[in-house]
Design a protein around this motif. Structure first.
Motif, short mmCIF file in Angstrom:
data_model
loop_
_atom_site.label_atom_id
_atom_site.label_comp_id
_atom_site.label_asym_id
_atom_site.label_seq_id
_atom_site.Cartn_x
_atom_site.Cartn_y
_atom_site.Cartn_z
N LEU A 191 0.83 -1.22 0.00
CA LEU A 191 0.00 0.00 0.00
C LEU A 191 0.86 1.26 0.00
N LYS A 192 1.84 1.27 0.91
CA LYS A 192 2.68 2.47 1.06
C LYS A 192 3.47 2.72 -0.22
N CYS A 193 4.03 1.65 -0.81
CA CYS A 193 4.86 1.82 -2.00
C CYS A 193 4.01 2.25 -3.19
N GLU A 194 2.83 1.63 -3.33
CA GLU A 194 2.00 1.99 -4.48
C GLU A 194 1.50 3.42 -4.35
N TYR A 195 1.17 3.83 -3.13
CA TYR A 195 0.71 5.20 -2.90
C TYR A 195 1.80 6.20 -3.29
N ASN A 196 3.06 5.82 -2.99
CA ASN A 196 4.19 6.73 -3.26
C ASN A 196 4.87 6.46 -4.60
N ASP A 197 4.28 5.53 -5.35
CA ASP A 197 4.82 5.20 -6.67
C ASP A 197 6.28 4.74 -6.60
N VAL A 198 6.54 3.88 -5.64
CA VAL A 198 7.90 3.35 -5.45
C VAL A 198 7.86 1.85 -5.74
N PRO A 199 8.83 1.31 -6.51
CA PRO A 199 8.82 -0.14 -6.78
C PRO A 199 8.86 -0.95 -5.48
N HIS A 200 8.16 -2.09 -5.49
CA HIS A 200 8.13 -2.92 -4.27
C HIS A 200 9.54 -3.38 -3.91
N PRO A 201 9.88 -3.36 -2.63
CA PRO A 201 11.20 -3.86 -2.24
C PRO A 201 11.21 -5.38 -2.12
N VAL A 202 12.40 -5.95 -2.06
CA VAL A 202 12.53 -7.34 -1.61
C VAL A 202 12.29 -7.28 -0.11
N LEU A 203 11.44 -8.18 0.39
CA LEU A 203 11.20 -8.20 1.84
C LEU A 203 11.98 -9.34 2.46
N CYS A 204 12.64 -9.07 3.55
CA CYS A 204 13.23 -10.20 4.28
C CYS A 204 12.97 -10.02 5.76
N THR A 205 13.06 -11.10 6.51
CA THR A 205 12.85 -11.03 7.95
C THR A 205 14.01 -11.72 8.66
N GLU A 206 14.09 -11.50 9.94
CA GLU A 206 15.16 -12.10 10.74
C GLU A 206 14.56 -12.91 11.88
N SER A 207 13.45 -13.58 11.61
CA SER A 207 12.78 -14.30 12.69
C SER A 207 13.72 -15.28 13.37
N GLY A 208 13.81 -15.17 14.66
CA GLY A 208 14.68 -16.08 15.42
C GLY A 208 13.83 -17.07 16.19
N ARG A 209 13.07 -16.54 17.15
CA ARG A 209 12.24 -17.36 18.03
C ARG A 209 11.34 -18.32 17.24
N ALA A 210 10.68 -17.77 16.20
CA ALA A 210 9.72 -18.59 15.46
C ALA A 210 10.42 -19.69 14.67
N MET A 211 11.69 -19.45 14.31
CA MET A 211 12.44 -20.45 13.55
C MET A 211 12.86 -21.61 14.45
N VAL A 212 13.18 -21.30 15.72
CA VAL A 212 13.85 -22.33 16.53
C VAL A 212 13.04 -22.89 17.69
N SER A 213 11.98 -22.18 18.10
CA SER A 213 11.28 -22.61 19.33
C SER A 213 10.82 -24.06 19.28
N HIS A 214 10.23 -24.45 18.15
CA HIS A 214 9.65 -25.79 18.07
C HIS A 214 10.70 -26.88 17.92
N HIS A 215 11.96 -26.48 17.80
CA HIS A 215 12.97 -27.49 17.49
C HIS A 215 13.60 -28.10 18.72
N SER A 216 13.16 -27.68 19.90
CA SER A 216 13.73 -28.38 21.05
C SER A 216 12.77 -28.41 22.23
N MET A 217 12.93 -29.43 23.04
CA MET A 217 12.21 -29.50 24.31
C MET A 217 13.22 -29.95 25.36
N ILE A 218 12.95 -29.54 26.60
CA ILE A 218 13.85 -29.94 27.68
C ILE A 218 13.16 -31.04 28.46
#
Ligand code: PLP
Length: 470
Positions: A191-218
């Motif tokens: 929405l923001k980019c189209e409103y400002n007539d700016v090409p869409h960026p590549v989006l990336c994330t740095e999710s940590g918790r969501a990547m690793v939480s399910h991978h271990s139990m104590i």
């Protein structure tokens, strides 16, 4: 450095965090080695280091800037976000960086805008607002300053619904799933980019918790289960104490900031006293209905579930033994450290006890698991009471029917290793001293195997047969 050993050529390597000249030089070298290393500025001053190192090494950097957004998250994880946050640059400062790069003819270095509003973002509304605010800065950099922006790095924050309520109403829960999180970001940025007539960026994330939480139990081993003695006060007496305390509310504040602060501190102290009594009462009432058992576990809360102790994080917990049998006792978990904080008596759902089975050595060991512990309990293990981290068992799924295979078992640090980290020379300061004394007193034959075993095994109990719960 780890990325330099593993990443494929061209892979994104986002270098954030505070940086010195060596860090920047290594990040530039990573570019020369074929990685798409992007140096994310956390402070304006870092730009000077990048310019200097780039000139020195003759390597052109790609730069990102971390935005300090005004969008905030509530609760514990938001304490370092917003205007007063620890990291990043406010929008005006980001524009100053762009100006500075323009002045020296290096605006083409700037390609990425990064933000991270904190862990466990509770709602998609906040995800959307943060992405929208950042996209606004991104568009301004493109339209007003002429930066050749390419990437919007949305940081971490994708949450885990530890308590399963999907409510987002506490630090333990988020009110969305992965799809909704992703779609909030994409929609806000589009929405923001189209409103400002700016090409869409590549989006990336740095999710940590969501990547690793399910991978271990104590997995914790029970050593004994003992009925907890009742509080001496009857419920009526406890109620009386609460009512008495409640009638003695701290008097209203005297005027002025210092007076207000001291009044607030008194209220806090009073509230804590009330809370403690109410907790005792609730435990007493629960104990009247059902005996509460203290399950002593082969556990150090500080080393194995440090976030429970440090920030009050709750993990889903359940027995992983005798799952075909209904648990009949209500238990709290008590660890084997000498510290009175070493117990778990708060569980998901607000309960102070966990349904557990009576111990029966005839049926083998009894184990309780703390689930979703991948962020980052074993990595945070400390050496409190010299107990240290767990044995790591790596398990691989081998099918959709729950089948698995054990890939590796790595024992946790031995007593010798833990003592060594306290700057003792185990041989000089411990073994040889014990040996000398034991030889003198003619008990070396008995002591030697015990000492060797004690030093070369983990500090937790190694071979313990729990007594049957009566
Ligand atoms: C800059 C940055 N990115 C990503 C993360 C990971 O956050 P999370 O584990 O909430 O996804 C953190 C965590 O502190 C961070 O500081």
């Amino acid at each position: 450095m780890s990325c330099l050993t593993k990443a494929k050529p061209g892979a994104y390597l986002v270098c954030n965090g505070y940086k010195d000249a060596d860090y920047v030089a290594l990040a530039l070298s990573a570019r020369a080695m074929g990685l798409n290393a992007i140096i994310v500025l956390e402070m304006e001053e870092e730009l000077d280091i990048v310019i200097e190192q780039s000139n020195k090494l003759g390597i052109e950097p790609v730069i990102g800037v971390r935005a300090k957004l005004l969008t905030k998250i509530p609760g514990h994880f938001g304490s370092t976000a917003g205007k007063h946050g620890k990291f990043g640059l406010l929008a005006e400062k980001i524009y100053e960086v762009a100006e500075k790069l323009k002045e020296i003819g290096k605006l083409h270095w700037l390609k990425l805008l990064h933000f991270h509003v904190g862990s466990m973002i509770p709602t998609t509304e906040i995800v959307y607002n943060a992405a929208s605010e950042a996209a606004g800065i991104y568009c301004e950099l493109v339209n007003k300053y002429g930066a050749e922006m390419a990437t919007l790095d949305c940081g971490g924050g994708l949450g885990i619904d530890y308590d399963g309520t999907r409510s987002g109403s506490s630090d333990m829960s988020v009110a969305y799933g992965l799809e909704q999180y992703a779609s909030s970001i994409v929609q806000a940025v589009r929405l923001k980019c189209e409103y400002n007539d700016v090409p869409h960026p590549v989006l990336c994330t740095e999710s940590g918790r969501a990547m690793v939480s399910h991978h271990s139990m104590i997995i914790l081993e029970a050593l004994s289960a003992i009925p907890e003695p009742q509080d001496e006060d009857t419920p009526e007496q406890l109620l009386g104490k609460i009512q008495d305390l409640s009638s003695k509310q701290p008097r209203a504040a005297v005027s002025g900031a210092a007076g207000m602060y001291s009044h607030a501190a008194d209220l806090k102290k009073h509230g804590i006293e009330m809370y403690k009594l109410a907790k005792k009462l609730s435990k007493r009432v629960a104990g009247d209905a059902n005996t509460i058992y203290n399950y002593h576990m082969n556990l150090s809360v500080f080393s194995l579930v440090p976030d429970f102790w440090g920030i009050g994080q709750l993990f889903p917990m359940m027995p992983v033994s005798r799952l075909d049998e209904k648990p009949t006792l209500m238990g709290t978990l008590v660890d084997i450290t000498c510290d009175s904080d070493g117990k778990i008596e708060k569980f998901i759902g607000g309960g102070e006890t966990l349904p557990l089975h009576p111990l029966d050595p005839e049926l083998g060991g009894y184990y309780v698991a703390a689930l979703l512990s991948g962020a980052y309990q074993e990595a945070l293990a400390c050496k409190h009471n010299l107990f240290s981290g767990p044995t790591l068992v790596r398990v691989k799924s081998t099918g959709s029917d729950g089948a698995f295979e054990i890939v590796s078992v790595e024992l946790g640090p031995t007593a010798e290793e833990v003592i060594g980290t306290m700057r003792y020379n185990v041989e000089e300061d411990i073994s040889s001293v014990i040996e000398e004394l034991a030889k003198k007193t003619e008990v070396w034959a008995t002591v030697e195997p015990l000492m060797t075993k004690g030093l070369t095994t983990m500090p937790y109990l190694n071979e313990y047969k729990p007594p049957k719960t009566t």
